[in-house]
Design an enzyme around this catalytic site. Structure first.
Site, PDB file in Angstrom:
ATOM      1  N   GLU A 288       0.863  -1.195   0.000  1.00 29.17           N
ATOM      2  CA  GLU A 288       0.000   0.000   0.000  1.00 29.17           C
ATOM      3  C   GLU A 288       0.893   1.236   0.000  1.00 29.17           C
ATOM      4  O   GLU A 288       2.072   1.149   0.346  1.00 29.17           O
ATOM      5  CB  GLU A 288      -0.843   0.045   1.286  1.00 29.17           C
ATOM      6  CG  GLU A 288      -1.794  -1.109   1.411  1.00 29.17           C
ATOM      7  CD  GLU A 288      -2.508  -1.152   2.764  1.00 29.17           C
ATOM      8  OE1 GLU A 288      -2.992  -2.240   3.109  1.00 29.17           O
ATOM      9  OE2 GLU A 288      -2.607  -0.125   3.465  1.00 29.17           O
ATOM     10  N   ARG A 292       0.245  10.243   3.921  1.00 28.80           N
ATOM     11  CA  ARG A 292       0.211  11.082   5.143  1.00 28.80           C
ATOM     12  C   ARG A 292       1.512  10.896   5.899  1.00 28.80           C
ATOM     13  O   ARG A 292       2.269   9.966   5.607  1.00 28.80           O
ATOM     14  CB  ARG A 292      -0.961  10.621   6.027  1.00 28.80           C
ATOM     15  CG  ARG A 292      -0.729   9.220   6.572  1.00 28.80           C
ATOM     16  CD  ARG A 292      -1.809   8.713   7.484  1.00 28.80           C
ATOM     17  NE  ARG A 292      -1.416   7.462   8.115  1.00 28.80           N
ATOM     18  CZ  ARG A 292      -1.527   6.263   7.556  1.00 28.80           C
ATOM     19  NH1 ARG A 292      -2.032   6.144   6.353  1.00 28.80           N
ATOM     20  NH2 ARG A 292      -1.129   5.170   8.180  1.00 28.80           N
TER      21      ARG A 292
HETATM   22  C1  MV4 Z   1      -0.873  -9.692   2.786  1.00 26.48           C
HETATM   23  C2  MV4 Z   1      -0.328 -10.707   3.620  1.00 26.48           C
HETATM   24  C3  MV4 Z   1       0.147 -11.876   3.006  1.00 26.48           C
HETATM   25  N1  MV4 Z   1       0.049 -12.034   1.665  1.00 26.48           N
HETATM   26  N2  MV4 Z   1      -0.942  -9.878   1.455  1.00 26.48           N
HETATM   27  C4  MV4 Z   1      -2.414  -6.831   6.348  1.00 26.48           C
HETATM   28  C5  MV4 Z   1      -3.157  -5.533   6.202  1.00 26.48           C
HETATM   29  C6  MV4 Z   1      -2.676  -4.950   4.957  1.00 26.48           C
HETATM   30  N3  MV4 Z   1      -1.618  -3.985   5.249  1.00 26.48           N
HETATM   31  C7  MV4 Z   1      -2.129  -6.079   4.132  1.00 26.48           C
HETATM   32  N4  MV4 Z   1      -1.842  -7.142   5.072  1.00 26.48           N
HETATM   33  C8  MV4 Z   1      -1.325  -8.317   4.637  1.00 26.48           C
HETATM   34  N5  MV4 Z   1      -1.340  -8.531   3.311  1.00 26.48           N
HETATM   35  C9  MV4 Z   1      -0.489 -11.038   0.906  1.00 26.48           C
HETATM   36  N6  MV4 Z   1      -0.560 -11.215  -0.429  1.00 26.48           N
HETATM   37  C10 MV4 Z   1      -0.280 -10.484   5.013  1.00 26.48           C
HETATM   38  C11 MV4 Z   1      -0.786  -9.305   5.516  1.00 26.48           C
HETATM   39  C12 MV4 Z   1      -0.736  -9.125   6.967  1.00 26.48           C
HETATM   40  C13 MV4 Z   1       0.078  -8.146   7.520  1.00 26.48           C
HETATM   41  C14 MV4 Z   1       0.839  -7.305   6.712  1.00 26.48           C
HETATM   42  C15 MV4 Z   1       1.637  -6.342   7.325  1.00 26.48           C
HETATM   43  C16 MV4 Z   1       1.679  -6.222   8.708  1.00 26.48           C
HETATM   44  C17 MV4 Z   1       0.920  -7.045   9.494  1.00 26.48           C
HETATM   45  C18 MV4 Z   1       0.103  -8.017   8.926  1.00 26.48           C
HETATM   46  C19 MV4 Z   1      -0.669  -8.854   9.730  1.00 26.48           C
HETATM   47  C20 MV4 Z   1      -1.466  -9.799   9.142  1.00 26.48           C
HETATM   48  C21 MV4 Z   1      -1.509  -9.939   7.751  1.00 26.48           C
END
Ligand code: MV4
Length: 449
Positions: A288, A292
Site C-alpha cells: 500500500e 500522510r
Molecule cells: C498480505 C499478507 C500476506 N500475503 N498480502 C495486512 C493488512 C494490509 N496492510 C495487508 N496485510 C497483509 N497482506 C499477501 N498477499 C499479510 C498481511 C498481513 C500483515 C501485513 C503487514 C503487517 C501485518 C500483517 C498482519 C497480518 C496480515
C-alpha cells in the site's frame, strides 16, 4: 511561506506539528473538542478554537467546523496529521476550494492510492514489484475461482477500499473460497460502503517494511530508508525500528529505488510511505502507499537527522527537496505507549494520570501530549506517548529502551510500558528474528508481586 497553519488533529501529533511551526516562525492554530479543552496542544498553539463536542464525528472529522476555524483565524494552510481527515480526498478538495493549502496529498492522489486495486495497477505500470494475483477488481465469484486456480493456493482476498486488514481473508483451499469471498465482501461493504475485492498470492510469514519518501512539486522524489513495522497486534503497530534487522544493503538499494520510482511515476508531492511485504527469501512486493505522515516517522528523523514535518511544510510551500537519498547512520526504535492493560488483553484504560515521570537522557526522545494530572478521554485512540531511543547499534538502542522503560512511571491508569519491557527481553525480538506473526505467540509474563 505560510504565515499561519491550523493543525486539524490532537494529541502528540498536534504537539509535534506546533513545535516545528514555532521553530519555522509560523503561527499555529489548534482545534479541539470539548473533551480536549485541557489538552496540551491547546496551550502550546498561538491560538485555539473549539470545534465541537467529544465525538470525533462532531469535531475532528467535522470538515465544516474545521474550515470555519481556519477562516476565522485566517490560517493559510491546514496540517491534518495522521488519522482523522489526513487521507480524506473530500477534505483535501474543500481546502483547495477555500484556497487553504492542505499539507498533504491532492484529492486525486488520495483517491488513486486509497483504492488499493487501482494503486496496485499504477505500481505495475510503474514497474514496482507487486504480489502476483488478479488484474484489478474481481467482478464475480466465477472469476474469483478462476483467478485463484491461476494464482495457486494459498491466496489472499483483499478489499480494494480496505487497509489495516479489514475485508481480508487468507484462503488455503478451493472449498473455503466461497465463504471467504462472501464474508470479506460483507465486511468491506459494512466498513467502507464498498465491496470491491482483489486477490493476491498469499505471502507466508511476511515482514512489513516500509520506505519513507518525500516528493516535491518538480516531480522529484528521494527516500529516507526503511522502517520495520512487523510487530503488530490486530493490525495495530506496537513498535517500529530502523534499520530493519532483516535488511541488507542490496535489499535497501532495491526497495529504495522502487519506492522512488513509484513516487516519481505518480508525481507524488509531500511526505509519503510505500509499504512492502517482504518474504523470507527477501523478495519484496508493493502492499500500500500512505499519503500522510505516519505515527512512526520519528525513528526516521532520528537516524537521518531530518525534520519530516518541516519538509512537509516546505514542499507544500513549493520549495524543492534536496533530493539525496538517506541511509541510516544510527539505529532507532519506537515503542508506542498506549493507555491499555497488557495483562488484560490490552483493553483500554482511560482516566486520570495521577503521577507521571518521563524518561530522558542521551538518545531518548518522548513525543507526548500527556502530563501529571491529565485525564485521558475515552473518545479517541489509546496512544499516550511514543518512546524513541537512538544509538550507534541495535543492541545499544535496545539497552537504552530497557533503561528508559524502567524509568517510565505512569500512575492512575494502566499502560503498555510493561509489555514493551518484556518485548525487549524476548529472544526472537532481540535476535531480530521476527515477522508479522510474532505477536500471535507472544504471552505476557505475570507481574512479580
Ligand atoms: C498480505 C499478507 C500476506 N500475503 N498480502 C495486512 C493488512 C494490509 N496492510 C495487508 N496485510 C497483509 N497482506 C499477501 N498477499 C499479510 C498481511 C498481513 C500483515 C501485513 C503487514 C503487517 C501485518 C500483517 C498482519 C497480518 C496480515
Amino acid at each position: 511561506m505560510f504565515k499561519k497553519i491550523l493543525i486539524a488533529n490532537r494529541g502528540e501529533i498536534a504537539m509535534r506539528v506546533i513545535r516545528t511551526c514555532k521553530e519555522m516562525g509560523i503561527k499555529s492554530v489548534a482545534v479541539y473538542s470539548t473533551a480536549d479543552a485541557e489538552s496540551l496542544h491547546v496551550r502550546f498553539a498561538d491560538e485555539a478554537v473549539c470545534i465541537g463536542p467529544a465525538p470525533s464525528s462532531e469535531s475532528y472529522l467535522k470538515m465544516s467546523n474545521i474550515i470555519a476555524a481556519a477562516e476565522i483565524t485566517n490560517a493559510d494552510a491546514i496540517h491534518p496529521g495522521y488519522g482523522f481527515l489526513s487521507e480524506n480526498a473530500k477534505f483535501s478538495k474543500i481546502c483547495e476550494e477555500h484556497e487553504i493549502k492542505f499539507i498533504g496529498a491532492s484529492a486525486e492522489m488520495i483517491d488513486r492510492m486509497g483504492d488499493k486495486a487501482s494503486a496496485k495497477s499504477t505500481m505495475i505500470e510503474a514497474g514496482v514489484p507487486c504480489v502476483p494475483g488478479s488484474e484489478g477488481i474481481i467482478p464475480d465469484f466465477k472469476t474469483c475461482i478462476k483467478v485463484a486456480q491461476e494464482t495457486g493456493y494459498p491466496v489472499m482476498l483483499k478489499a480494494s477500499a480496505g487497509g489495516g486488514g479489514k475485508g481480508m481473508r487468507a484462503v488455503w483451499k478451493e472449498e473455503d473460497l466461497q465463504n471467504a469471498w462472501e464474508s470479506a465482501r460483507q465486511e468491506s461493504k459494512a466498513a467502507f460502503g464498498n465491496d470491491d475485492m482483489y486477490m493476491e498470492k498469499l505471502i507466508e510469514e511476511p515482514r512489513h517494511i516500509e520506505i519513507q519518501i518525500v516528493g516535491d512539486s518538480n516531480g522529484r522524489a528521494c527516500h529516507l530508508s526503511e522502517r520495520d513495522c512487523s510487530v503488530q497486534r490486530r493490525h495495530q503497530k506496537l513498535t517500529e525500528e530502523t534499520p530493519s534487522p532483516f535488511m541488507t544493503d542490496e535489499l535497501r538499494e532495491k526497495m529504495g529505488e522502487a519506492a522512488v520510482k513509484a513516487a516519481e511515476y505518480i508525481k507524488y508531492e509531500g511526505a509519503g510511505t510505500v509499504e512492502f511485504l517482504v518474504d523470507k527469501h527477501r523478495n519484496f512486493y508493493f502492499m500500500e502507499m500512505n499519503t500522510r505522515i505516519q505515527v512512526e516517522h520519528p525513528i526516521t528523523e532520528q537516524v537521518v537527522d531530518y525534520d519530516l514535518i518541516r519538509e512537509q511544510i516546505l514542499v507544500a510551500a513549493g520549495v524543492p527537496i534536496s533530493g539525496k537519498n538517506y541511509i541510516p547512520q544510527l539505529h532507532s526504535i519506537e515503542c508506542r505507549i498506549n493507555a491499555e492493560d497488557p495483562y488484560k488483553d490490552f483493553r483500554p484504560s482511560p482516566g486520570k494520570i495521577t503521577n507521571l515521570h518521563l524518561p530522558g537522557g542521551h538518545g531518548v526522545r518522548i513525543d507526548t501530549h500527556v502530563y501529571s494530572g491529565y485525564t485521558i478521554p475515552p473518545n479517541y485512540d489509546s496512544m499516550i506517548a511514543k518512546l524513541i531511543t537512538t544509538a550507534q547499534t541495535r543492541e545499544e538502542a535496545i539497552n537504552k529502551m530497557k533503561r528508559a522503560l524502567d524509568e517510565f512511571v505512569v500512575e492512575g491508569i494502566k499502560t503498555t510500558v510493561h509489555f514493551h519491557r518484556q518485548l525487549m527481553d524476548h529472544p526472537d525480538y532481540v535476535s531480530g528474528n521476527y515477522t508479522t506473526k510474532f505477536m500471535e505467540d507472544f504471552e505476557m509474563k505475570e507481574p512479580e508481586d
